[in-house]
Scaffold this active site. Structure first.
Site, mmCIF file in Angstrom:
data_model
loop_
_atom_site.group_PDB
_atom_site.id
_atom_site.type_symbol
_atom_site.label_atom_id
_atom_site.label_comp_id
_atom_site.label_asym_id
_atom_site.label_seq_id
_atom_site.Cartn_x
_atom_site.Cartn_y
_atom_site.Cartn_z
ATOM 1 N N HIS A 65 0.841 -1.265 -0.036
ATOM 2 C CA HIS A 65 -0.153 -0.114 -0.027
ATOM 3 C C HIS A 65 0.839 1.102 0.111
ATOM 4 O O HIS A 65 0.317 2.206 -0.409
ATOM 5 C CB HIS A 65 -1.191 -0.039 1.227
ATOM 6 C CG HIS A 65 -0.120 0.144 2.455
ATOM 7 N ND1 HIS A 65 -0.247 -0.762 3.708
ATOM 8 C CD2 HIS A 65 -0.010 1.402 3.191
ATOM 9 C CE1 HIS A 65 0.112 -0.235 4.748
ATOM 10 N NE2 HIS A 65 0.435 0.851 4.339
ATOM 11 N N ASP A 95 0.223 -7.793 1.315
ATOM 12 C CA ASP A 95 0.556 -6.289 1.454
ATOM 13 C C ASP A 95 2.142 -5.965 1.561
ATOM 14 O O ASP A 95 2.405 -5.276 2.139
ATOM 15 C CB ASP A 95 -0.145 -5.751 2.806
ATOM 16 C CG ASP A 95 -0.254 -4.137 2.654
ATOM 17 O OD1 ASP A 95 0.298 -3.655 1.477
ATOM 18 O OD2 ASP A 95 -0.083 -3.465 3.835
ATOM 19 N N GLY A 175 3.562 7.190 8.275
ATOM 20 C CA GLY A 175 4.752 6.897 7.578
ATOM 21 C C GLY A 175 5.733 5.942 7.880
ATOM 22 O O GLY A 175 6.661 5.437 7.219
ATOM 23 N N ASN A 176 5.248 5.155 9.044
ATOM 24 C CA ASN A 176 6.133 4.006 9.624
ATOM 25 C C ASN A 176 5.825 2.690 8.653
ATOM 26 O O ASN A 176 6.405 1.617 8.688
ATOM 27 C CB ASN A 176 5.648 3.494 10.835
ATOM 28 C CG ASN A 176 6.552 4.364 11.956
ATOM 29 O OD1 ASN A 176 5.725 4.737 13.012
ATOM 30 N ND2 ASN A 176 7.669 4.172 11.954
ATOM 31 N N SER A 177 4.896 2.978 7.715
ATOM 32 C CA SER A 177 4.552 1.598 7.005
ATOM 33 C C SER A 177 5.710 1.125 6.219
ATOM 34 O O SER A 177 6.266 1.825 5.748
ATOM 35 C CB SER A 177 3.457 2.111 5.862
ATOM 36 O OG SER A 177 2.234 1.748 6.715
ATOM 37 N N LEU A 237 0.718 -10.119 -26.552
ATOM 38 C CA LEU A 237 0.155 -11.474 -26.325
ATOM 39 C C LEU A 237 -0.836 -11.916 -27.618
ATOM 40 O O LEU A 237 -0.675 -13.199 -27.949
ATOM 41 C CB LEU A 237 -0.567 -11.658 -25.167
ATOM 42 C CG LEU A 237 -0.181 -11.607 -23.786
ATOM 43 C CD1 LEU A 237 -1.278 -11.223 -22.767
ATOM 44 C CD2 LEU A 237 0.715 -12.937 -23.564
ATOM 45 N N GLY A 238 -1.294 -10.926 -28.291
ATOM 46 C CA GLY A 238 -2.310 -11.519 -29.336
ATOM 47 C C GLY A 238 -3.478 -12.353 -28.918
ATOM 48 O O GLY A 238 -3.554 -13.366 -29.400
ATOM 49 N N GLN A 240 -7.807 -11.475 -27.413
ATOM 50 C CA GLN A 240 -8.777 -10.558 -27.413
ATOM 51 C C GLN A 240 -9.420 -11.088 -26.254
ATOM 52 O O GLN A 240 -9.548 -12.483 -25.899
ATOM 53 C CB GLN A 240 -9.693 -10.723 -28.502
ATOM 54 C CG GLN A 240 -9.435 -9.991 -29.826
ATOM 55 C CD GLN A 240 -10.065 -10.076 -31.153
ATOM 56 O OE1 GLN A 240 -11.414 -10.090 -30.677
ATOM 57 N NE2 GLN A 240 -9.679 -9.516 -32.131
#
Length: 358
Positions: A65, A95, A175-177, A237-238, A240
């Site tokens: 996150h 996460d 902000g510690n995340s 990839l080609g 649909q």
């Protein structure tokens, strides 16, 4: 004296060089009162832990996150030098994310001051043991908080996903995340996950236990770094496709993902083991929910590179998971009349039943 009252400065001094601040310019859709939604750039900040390096890159783990929807990522090291980073791999379910910085972009002076973190064993933790959280609290630079392990294996549900986390009473702020939770030997035993701290509850922080994260981190470290490839060199990839969202998945008893309703003759997919009616769920180990996810990932892969896709194939009335290797084609393979990348028709052109072969 108890562990918590002892001076932890020497532990912090050793660990600080392996913690970084991460600043992210996120791109978000903002709905306005008077018209269509606008795309706005929002700065956000978090932390990360240096977990290794390969021949060309320094590798840093953080929370997914912290880096998702990023347009620009900047890492600030202990000596305050700032360097641009790119996403290597993400796992939204746990996460976790790994970001990478080319070694050639890091000044040698900085290289001599930073170091790879020592990972500990979170399974050996006991309730009441002292812990230290280091991170870029509130985006104002590195700060330190101390506390105890208050609960192990705490089951928390966030956005309908149940996670098993460490609960600590050390303050963990936004902000510690992605920053480090250390034991008293200075080993990383958790990755701080501030997103789940309830602001109305005092003295509770959560961290992803490192023993749970180690294998995922090792896997993310091997992914292809997400650096955009020149449009002319991009892989194709080609196919649909049709998105199978959760409502359609329930209505038709199908897995969620990207339904392959046509394999273009002469395209890359036609030279692989991919089948029409397969449902793509992962590309190079990254979960893809819809054509936009896939299109975005493909901007990082050159024509000629070989990737593994995870698909669900209908066999004898049941969906079976398979891995399909595919060597990406180039733009010149694609018929000119088509949108150059995995065109998906508008909903009005064909009903899902018809496209799904019902």
């Amino acid at each position: 004296t108890s562990a918590i009252q002892t001076d932890v400065s020497s532990i912090v001094e050793k660990a600080m060089p392996s913690v970084v601040a991460i600043n992210n310019t996120m791109v978000m859709q903002q709905q306005t009162w008077f018209g269509p939604s606008q795309t706005v750039e929002v700065p956000s900040s978090g932390s990360g832990i240096i977990v290794g390096q390969n021949d060309e890159e320094l590798l840093i783990v953080t929370n997914n996150h912290v880096v998702e929807d990023s347009k620009e990522l900047t890492v600030t090291f202990i000596d305050n030098s700032q360097v641009s980073a790119a996403i290597k791999g993400t796992d939204s379910e746990t996460d976790l994310a790994v970001i990478a910085i080319p070694l050639k972009d890091i000044p040698s002076d900085t290289m001599s001051q930073i170091k790879v973190a020592t990972l500990g064993d979170s399974d050996a933790l006991k309730v009441g043991q002292g812990v230290i959280a280091i991170g870029n609290a509130l985006g104002y630079g590195q700060s330190v908080t101390v506390g105890y392990v208050s609960a192990l294996n705490k089951k928390i549900t966030i956005n309908d996903v149940e996670r098993t986390l460490l609960q600590v009473d050390a303050a963990i702020n936004p902000g510690n995340s992605g920053g480090a939770l250390l034991n008293m030997n200075g080993e990383v035993i958790g990755i701080n996950a501030a997103k789940y701290s309830d602001t109305s509850v005092e003295g509770i922080g959560y961290a992803i236990p490192i023993s749970q994260a180690k294998d995922i981190i090792s896997d993310l470290m091997t992914k292809t770094t997400k650096v955009a490839v020149d449009e002319n060199e991009q892989g194709y990839l080609g196919i649909q496709l049709q998105n199978i969202d959760s409502q359609m998945a329930q209505a038709y008893g199908m897995p969620e993902g990207i339904y392959v309703y046509k394999i273009v003759a002469g395209g890359a997919a036609s030279r692989s083991d991919l089948r029409e009616r397969d449902i793509i769920t992962k590309f190079d180990g990254e979960k893809v929910k819809n054509g936009d996810d896939l299109k975005k990932l493909l901007t990082y892969y050159k024509a000629g590179s070989t990737v593994t896709m995870t698909v669900q194939s209908l066999e004898n009335g049941k969906y079976v998971e398979r891995n399909v290797q595919i060597t990406l084609g180039s733009k010149s393979d694609m018929p000119q009349s088509q949108d150059s990348q995995n065109e998906s028709r508008s909903e009005s052109q064909a009903s899902p039943q018809r496209k799904l072969g019902r």
